[in-house]
Write a protein that holds these residues in place. Structure first.
Motif, mmCIF file in Angstrom:
data_model
loop_
_atom_site.group_PDB
_atom_site.id
_atom_site.type_symbol
_atom_site.label_atom_id
_atom_site.label_comp_id
_atom_site.label_asym_id
_atom_site.label_seq_id
_atom_site.Cartn_x
_atom_site.Cartn_y
_atom_site.Cartn_z
ATOM 1 N N LYS A 79 -19.048 20.139 -2.386
ATOM 2 C CA LYS A 79 -20.280 19.574 -2.943
ATOM 3 C C LYS A 79 -21.107 18.760 -1.952
ATOM 4 O O LYS A 79 -22.336 18.735 -2.048
ATOM 5 N N PHE A 191 -13.449 15.412 -16.968
ATOM 6 C CA PHE A 191 -14.019 15.616 -15.632
ATOM 7 C C PHE A 191 -15.414 14.996 -15.519
ATOM 8 O O PHE A 191 -15.699 14.236 -14.583
ATOM 9 N N ASP A 192 -16.302 15.310 -16.450
ATOM 10 C CA ASP A 192 -17.687 14.843 -16.352
ATOM 11 C C ASP A 192 -17.792 13.329 -16.522
ATOM 12 O O ASP A 192 -18.608 12.682 -15.850
ATOM 13 N N LEU A 195 -16.452 11.759 -13.326
ATOM 14 C CA LEU A 195 -17.413 12.051 -12.265
ATOM 15 C C LEU A 195 -18.585 11.078 -12.318
ATOM 16 O O LEU A 195 -18.987 10.511 -11.288
ATOM 17 N N ARG A 199 -19.433 8.371 -9.330
ATOM 18 C CA ARG A 199 -20.712 8.382 -8.623
ATOM 19 C C ARG A 199 -21.392 7.021 -8.703
ATOM 20 O O ARG A 199 -21.957 6.526 -7.723
ATOM 21 N N THR A 205 -12.066 8.980 -4.587
ATOM 22 C CA THR A 205 -11.055 9.411 -5.559
ATOM 23 C C THR A 205 -10.698 8.222 -6.444
ATOM 24 O O THR A 205 -11.003 7.074 -6.130
ATOM 25 N N PRO A 224 -13.262 14.596 -8.687
ATOM 26 C CA PRO A 224 -14.387 15.351 -9.254
ATOM 27 C C PRO A 224 -15.672 15.254 -8.433
ATOM 28 O O PRO A 224 -16.493 16.164 -8.494
ATOM 29 N N VAL A 225 -15.857 14.175 -7.665
ATOM 30 C CA VAL A 225 -17.093 14.066 -6.877
ATOM 31 C C VAL A 225 -17.145 15.145 -5.795
ATOM 32 O O VAL A 225 -18.226 15.467 -5.290
ATOM 33 N N GLY A 227 -16.036 18.169 -6.463
ATOM 34 C CA GLY A 227 -15.992 19.433 -7.178
ATOM 35 C C GLY A 227 -14.582 19.975 -7.334
ATOM 36 O O GLY A 227 -14.388 21.145 -7.632
#
Length: 291
Positions: A79, A191-192, A195, A199, A205, A224-225, A227
């Protein structure tokens, strides 16, 4: 194994290594591009995305082009660029050690200079990186509560002796300690949600750990950042964790820690963390093998 990838900027050979293991079936894989001089950022991200590893390493000559053991080293996830990646550093150092011989390499990363020594250990090449100056910061209780919600963990499932902190040794990690190995093994997070929190906090992590003994820990690192659902071995987080346990006074000034990671995802990894009295930098060691 190498793979030729054609990009708008260049045709580049990618080496495939896995770090913190002596088996191609274990550890955390990384792509290594030994000469990325012709690649721009978009091409590097495209290569990293095509590989699908959590990070890949891209080398260009260091500040002194006459020094064959000095390199500028950058890391890209599928990503985005990451300021520092421990497993790709270890993998790169071992790959270079196979080609240039054991000894000291000087890596100039976006996080700062990271010297790495490569030496033979029981028939395998082992790399030891020395981190940039680490730090440990307080974690906002509201952020911890949100992280637990994203993980599906309850507050009473945490180890009270290892409080939540944000630890840094090149990139930032939220450290959360599970009270039991069973809690750590049962990882199924949103996940979302995680994430978005990461962010906002600038995290690379979330380092989830469980203490087996005074110097032996198990770890899992959602990423997740980048991907990626989870890292199989996270050298940057291991270095940050070394600073974390030292900051809390949980270990001796000359402690050596063992971190087991990747077992719950079928890629067992072994990370060694060394603290030295009077020295702020953290050392992380591990082997790497070609896939």
């Amino acid at each position: 194994m190498s793979k030729a990838l054609t990009t708008p900027a260049a045709t580049t050979d990618v080496l495939h290594y896995t770090a913190f293991t002596t088996s191609p079936a274990g550890g955390n894989p990384a792509g290594i591009i030994l000469d990325a001089s012709g690649l721009d950022d978009a091409a590097a991200i495209a290569i990293a995305a095509d590989l699908g590893y959590s990070e890949s390493a891209f080398l260009t000559p260091g500040p002194d082009p006459e020094d064959s053991r000095s390199f500028a080293l950058r890391f890209f996830s599928p990503k985005a660029e990451v300021d520092f990646c421990g497993h790709a550093t270890v993998a790169t150092a071992v790959a270079l050690g196979e080609r240039l011989g054991s000894g000291l390499f000087h890596f100039h990363t976006p996080a700062g200079p990271v010297p790495v020594t490569v030496q033979e250990d029981d028939g395998a090449l082992k790399a030891t990186l020395t981190s940039v100056p680490p730090r440990v910061d307080e974690a906002d209780p509201a952020d911890v509560t949100e992280a637990l919600a994203a993980l599906g963990w309850a507050a009473d499932e945490l180890d009270a002796a290892l409080p939540p902190k944000i630890a840094y040794a090149g990139v930032r990690h939220l450290v959360l300690a599970a009270a039991t190995r069973e809690r750590l093994a049962d990882l199924d997070y949103d996940f979302d949600h995680l994430l978005a929190l990461m962010r906002r906090l600038g995290l690379t992590t979330v380092q989830l750990v469980c203490r087996e003994s005074a110097t032996v820990f198990h770890a899992r690192d959602p990423f997740p950042v980048g991907g990626v659902v989870e890292d199989a071995a996270t050298g940057a987080a291991a270095a940050a964790f070394g600073a974390y346990v030292r900051d809390l006074g949980l270990v001796a000034p000359d402690a050596k820690l063992t971190i087991h990671q990747g077992h719950d995802m079928g890629r067992p990894s072994l990370l060694e963390v060394t603290l030295r009295p009077g020295e702020e930098h953290i050392r992380v060691s591990g082997t790497a093998v070609r896939i």
